[in-house]
Design a protein around this motif. Structure first.
Motif, mmCIF file in Angstrom:
data_model
loop_
_atom_site.group_PDB
_atom_site.id
_atom_site.type_symbol
_atom_site.label_atom_id
_atom_site.label_comp_id
_atom_site.label_asym_id
_atom_site.label_seq_id
_atom_site.Cartn_x
_atom_site.Cartn_y
_atom_site.Cartn_z
ATOM 1 N N ILE A 25 -89.802 -31.653 -20.143
ATOM 2 C CA ILE A 25 -89.644 -33.105 -20.233
ATOM 3 C C ILE A 25 -90.860 -33.747 -20.890
ATOM 4 C CG2 ILE A 25 -89.411 -35.224 -18.890
ATOM 5 C CD1 ILE A 25 -86.860 -33.502 -19.182
ATOM 6 N N LEU A 26 -92.046 -33.245 -20.610
ATOM 7 C CA LEU A 26 -93.245 -33.776 -21.264
ATOM 8 C C LEU A 26 -93.131 -33.624 -22.775
ATOM 9 C CD1 LEU A 26 -96.104 -34.938 -21.153
ATOM 10 C CD2 LEU A 26 -96.958 -32.597 -20.867
ATOM 11 N N VAL A 29 -90.381 -36.074 -24.083
ATOM 12 C CA VAL A 29 -90.797 -37.483 -24.094
ATOM 13 C C VAL A 29 -91.798 -37.741 -25.213
ATOM 14 C CG1 VAL A 29 -92.051 -39.250 -22.807
ATOM 15 C CG2 VAL A 29 -90.278 -37.896 -21.669
ATOM 16 N N ALA A 67 -87.580 -39.529 -18.974
ATOM 17 C CA ALA A 67 -88.654 -39.256 -18.008
ATOM 18 C C ALA A 67 -88.168 -39.412 -16.575
ATOM 19 C CB ALA A 67 -89.835 -40.181 -18.274
ATOM 20 N N LEU A 71 -87.696 -35.770 -14.916
ATOM 21 C CA LEU A 71 -88.700 -35.415 -13.909
ATOM 22 C C LEU A 71 -88.165 -35.619 -12.494
ATOM 23 C CD1 LEU A 71 -91.915 -37.016 -15.478
ATOM 24 C CD2 LEU A 71 -91.255 -34.601 -15.483
#
Length: 336
Positions: A25-26, A29, A67, A71
């Motif tokens: 996800i980091l 994003v 996000a 997350l």
């Protein structure tokens, strides 16, 4: 099972359910934020069956939703499981939840990047959705789930032996009633409310910026999530001459086993995830049903047709003894 094996189970689960999804996800994003200057201020976020856009939102909401969901959902699955793993629980459900968390992260991150990627260089939100894009992202998510499954060791759960019921003498014609309340474990309640909050936050952009039909569907999803949470928080359990009844404090759902259907009642130690895959009313297969709100002591009722019902509740030995006494009286009246 050895302590070393449990340590490996916990570490691999943490890797698959929490750390790898966070990395995915980091990256997703960051990629979306880098794409923002190259896409329209308002982008298409939903497409109809023809591939034409029918839902729109500000471009900045795409990395935000990515996000929140990317997350939040894996973290929720991890939070729902980590307490049991620390107690020594294990089994199929934990392995599956880890794989699902990783697959969800890849799915959410991939869809977010794809949503902006197909609109790079456009001045209006009129990009058609490529036919093979969704199958490609789904395939990547399925591959991630398979990897997450394979990385974790296979350690099946073996139910603990049952314990005897208490002796509760009941004479014919005598009416004895046993009642207890059971509340969802604090960790389970926190996880469910977090899941509800994440779902609510995720649909806000759709409600405010999407079309009417999509907004209504999203609102109904939030209502369903609330009902699921509210009806799972507390159950009232009752044993009387009619049998065993477990009903939500909200009045629904309700589970009942008539006395004439009961073969035996026993006391067991329950692992919500290890045996049932979670909290609430569960059907793990094999004719088993559970009203499972916490780990620990529970009542196991065996029916004449081979099915079982497990209810987590305090003072299960007394409940089991009273059910056994009523079942014996019923069998005696029928001449069994």
């Amino acid at each position: 099972m050895t302590t070393d094996t449990l340590t490996v189970v916990r570490r691999r689960f943490t890797l698959v359910a929490l750390l790898l999804p966070a990395v995915v996800i980091l990256v997703a994003v960051v990629a979306q934020v880098l794409l923002l200057p190259a896409v329209p201020a308002v982008v298409a976020t939903h497409w109809g069956w023809t591939g034409e856009p029918d839902g729109f939102a500000p471009a900045w909401t795409v990395p935000l939703v990515t996000a929140i969901l990317g997350l939040g959902l894996p973290a929720t699955l991890f939070g729902a499981s980590v307490g049991g793993l620390r107690r020594g629980d294990h089994g199929f459900a934990y392995r599956l939840l880890g794989a699902v968390a990783f697959g969800l992260a890849v799915l959410i991150g991939g869809l977010g990047v794809a949503t902006l990627g197909i609109q790079v260089g456009r001045t209006d939100a009129d990009a058609a959705f490529p036919v093979l894009l969704l199958p490609g992202v789904l395939l990547a998510a399925a591959a991630a789930g398979w990897i997450g499954w394979a990385v974790q060791p296979r350690v099946p759960w073996h139910p603990t032996p049952t314990m005897p019921a208490a002796e509760v003498p009941v004479r014919a014609g005598e009416r004895v009633v046993w009642m207890q309340g059971v509340t969802l474990a604090r960790g389970g309640a926190v996880v469910l409310w977090i899941a509800f909050a994440i779902g609510s936050l995720a649909v806000l952009p759709v409600v405010f910026f999407g079309d009417l039909v999509t907004a209504i569907i999203s609102g109904l999803v939030v209502v369903v999530l609330f009902v699921v949470v509210a009806t799972t928080l507390r159950f009232h359990v009752r044993v009387d001459p009619d049998g065993l009844t477990a009903v939500s404090a909200a009045g629904w759902p309700r589970v009942h086993v008539p006395t004439q259907d009961i073969v035996s009642a026993e006391v067991v130690q329950v692992s919500p995830f290890g045996e049932f895959g979670g909290w609430g009313i569960r059907w793990p297969g094999g004719g088993r049903q559970g009203v499972v709100l916490r780990a620990g002591e529970g009542l196991l009722v065996r029916r004449r047709d081979g099915r079982t019902l497990t209810v987590t509740v305090d003072d299960a030995a007394t409940a089991a003894g009273l059910l056994s006494a009523y079942a014996a009286l019923t069998s005696a009246r029928r001449g069994d």
